[in-house]
Write a protein that holds these residues in place. Sequence first.
Motif, PDB file in Angstrom:
ATOM      1  N   UNK A   1       0.831  -1.203   0.000  1.00 41.78           N
ATOM      2  CA  UNK A   1       0.000   0.000   0.000  1.00 41.78           C
ATOM      3  C   UNK A   1       0.864   1.251   0.000  1.00 41.78           C
ATOM      4  N   UNK A   2       1.902   1.257   0.828  1.00 36.91           N
ATOM      5  CA  UNK A   2       2.807   2.414   0.872  1.00 36.91           C
ATOM      6  C   UNK A   2       3.467   2.637  -0.484  1.00 36.91           C
ATOM      7  N   UNK A   3       3.958   1.562  -1.088  1.00 33.72           N
ATOM      8  CA  UNK A   3       4.629   1.698  -2.383  1.00 33.72           C
ATOM      9  C   UNK A   3       3.651   2.149  -3.464  1.00 33.72           C
ATOM     10  N   UNK A   4       2.410   1.593  -3.425  1.00 33.01           N
ATOM     11  CA  UNK A   4       1.414   2.005  -4.406  1.00 33.01           C
ATOM     12  C   UNK A   4       1.016   3.453  -4.255  1.00 33.01           C
ATOM     13  N   UNK A   5       0.887   3.906  -3.003  1.00 29.92           N
ATOM     14  CA  UNK A   5       0.545   5.306  -2.759  1.00 29.92           C
ATOM     15  C   UNK A   5       1.675   6.222  -3.217  1.00 29.92           C
ATOM     16  N   UNK A   6       2.915   5.796  -2.968  1.00 31.44           N
ATOM     17  CA  UNK A   6       4.054   6.605  -3.420  1.00 31.44           C
ATOM     18  C   UNK A   6       4.078   6.681  -4.947  1.00 31.44           C
ATOM     19  N   UNK A   7       3.816   5.549  -5.604  1.00 30.26           N
ATOM     20  CA  UNK A   7       3.818   5.544  -7.066  1.00 30.26           C
ATOM     21  C   UNK A   7       2.711   6.423  -7.630  1.00 30.26           C
ATOM     22  N   UNK A   8       1.619   6.564  -6.866  1.00 31.99           N
ATOM     23  CA  UNK A   8       0.511   7.416  -7.308  1.00 31.99           C
ATOM     24  C   UNK A   8       0.768   8.889  -7.022  1.00 31.99           C
ATOM     25  N   UNK A   9       1.898   9.196  -6.393  1.00 35.01           N
ATOM     26  CA  UNK A   9       2.248  10.586  -6.134  1.00 35.01           C
ATOM     27  C   UNK A   9       2.050  11.039  -4.706  1.00 35.01           C
ATOM     28  N   UNK A  10       1.625  10.147  -3.812  1.00 33.00           N
ATOM     29  CA  UNK A  10       1.388  10.513  -2.417  1.00 33.00           C
ATOM     30  C   UNK A  10       2.721  10.492  -1.672  1.00 33.00           C
TER      31      UNK A  10
END
Length: 695
Positions: A227-236
């Motif tokens: 989840x953290x990596x996906x959120x980072x990839x989405x720009x968060x």
Amino acid sequence: MPEYRLAADIGGTFTDLALERREQNATDRWTAKVLTTPEAPERGVLEGMALVLERAGIRAEEVALFVHGTTLATNAIIERKGAPTALLTTEGFRDVLALGNESRYDQYDLNIVLPEPLVPRRWRLPIPERLDNEGQVLLPLDEAAVRAAVGQLRGEGIGALAIGFLHSFVNPMHERRAAEIVAEEWPGLPVSLSSDVSPEMREWERFSTTVANAYVQPLMASYLHRLRDGARAAGLSCPLFLMLSGGGLTTLETAARFPIRLVESGPAGGAIFAAQVARQCGLEKVLSFDMGGTTAKVCLIDGYAPQTARTFEVARVGRFRKGSGLPLRIPVIEMVEIGAGGGSLAQVDGLGRIQVGPESAGAMPGPASYGRGGTRPAVTDANLLLGRYEPSLFAGGTLALDVGKARDAMAAAVGGPLGLSAEMAALGVVEMVDENMANAARVHAIESGKGYEGRAVIAFGGGGPVHGTRVAEKVGAVRVLVPSGAGVGSAIGFLRAPVGYEVVRSLYQRFRTFDRTAVNTLLADMRAEAERVVAEGAFGAEVAERRIAFMRYVGQGHEIAVELPVRDLEEADVAAIRADYDAEYARFYDRPVPGSDVEILSFAVTVATLPETLEPAAPAADSPAPAPVRHQSVRDTVTGEVAEWPVYDREGFPPGASVRGPCIVAEAETSTLVGPGWSCRMDGLGYLDLTRETA
């Protein structure tokens, strides 16, 4: 600069998101509700995040805080989908998990079924070692036995290890040395120590909690990092916090280390949401009623604070039977949770009775009306057949419901066996689920020694406002409040939670031989530990500390919590604390026990950021009632009669306006049913205030 905060709550059927913009004293909010993706839960969160950011017209980089809650840990234990887990324990105590405390949740059931331990006996390995009750070494740790046990487990496909030794809550040296050996022999194996997870006396609860933590740790750590990596990839790029079962927030790293503290994180957010609404409206006594897609949760809130507890049961084998589950010793917000949600499946049992839940259709395939392959009727199907939902506008128009599929499923599973039409069968299903929820609320109040006189119901979740007035009628409440954002209430509650952490440790004391130096040293160490965790997310915010001792008369079996002063204890404090205990005991049991000494078993220290100050809104002046946007044919569950009910759009409902039931107030994530004999007024906060007319 406005500040944007994002929250996401994964439920069994829907994943809810709430985005808020705060600027000075103003708050704007955008919400979204998407179907949960059980095979990859982070995907639903990321899809919902993209949707809510698009609605707000902002980029992910503008979000300053992301808070998340999930029931994945609970579901993994219930469904037995955690990692294969082993336990190293003191020689002679390998069967503690199976023996428990030898109590029976049904004393007279000769065929009683007890919960199976998460660790089978062949993976519970005894290690020669022993400490006494003061932490002194009676038998040194057999390091060779630890190495041999690790070698034995390596060929068994073990994915996690728990270590629980006798009296390690007093002295953790043997557990920590064993963990060092495991790290040498098997680098990378997730290890949970009972002295870290649950440093309290009572071996069964301590070992059970530690094993459960180890059981879900690989799953939860993997999910949280995805989840953290996906959120980072989405720009968060903002900090990510997790909601704890006790009502506080913590960092992702702490949550990944102690995932067992997340078991009730979603419902805890709902209770915090309801407590904030109660404070805004000046309601000191309320019932929080949160009905989602899979479960319904009820929680008593007094003095604007939810009830809390130190123990929790998960995966009960006896439905609603206390003592039939696996015990977890963690701080939790105390509530009753039952399998009564929009996705709860209905059927007719062998005695010809309508049965609803606890089995749920979930998000896939979902209720029959979702058109995703479900063939069994659920509560959502029943509500649809009663005319409570507009099929094309369900879930904000993102999911069109199929009335025909709902009717066919209801007729086949319930109507046919009972000789009823699908619509009358739906009425029975809804009345049964309402009674189940009301009964759970009654039992919760009785067990807490409380009642519903003068208590308002705060209804939220996708189904809470739909069923709120009927549940209130059944428990005797005459007021129901439906806050704005009710459909995603738990997610909004995450944004109201403080950053906090509770540390619990055991140190046996009696008042006649009270060791102030030892107690003060322990409390100072506990405060330092809690402050270290909170400092990771408090960002310099002011914090408050609370100290509690759990004590009982010598010879008794259950403790009572007594608050301690937040400072080093002085001689005069000891007598004052003893007097506080006698007064609290008398409040519970009518009188104290004179002449009996009192023993303290455990201490708890909580450090948390201070909650925001809430200013109640000014009363709204009376306004003309809005015009209905349409009418729906609705079948009343009390009389069974069908009538045309006006439907009002909540967004067009002005503050101060009132309407009389029966009617429906619709919004994107839910609908509020105003039954016959009820009136509904929009208050100055934008909340729907429903009151029941009394003779």
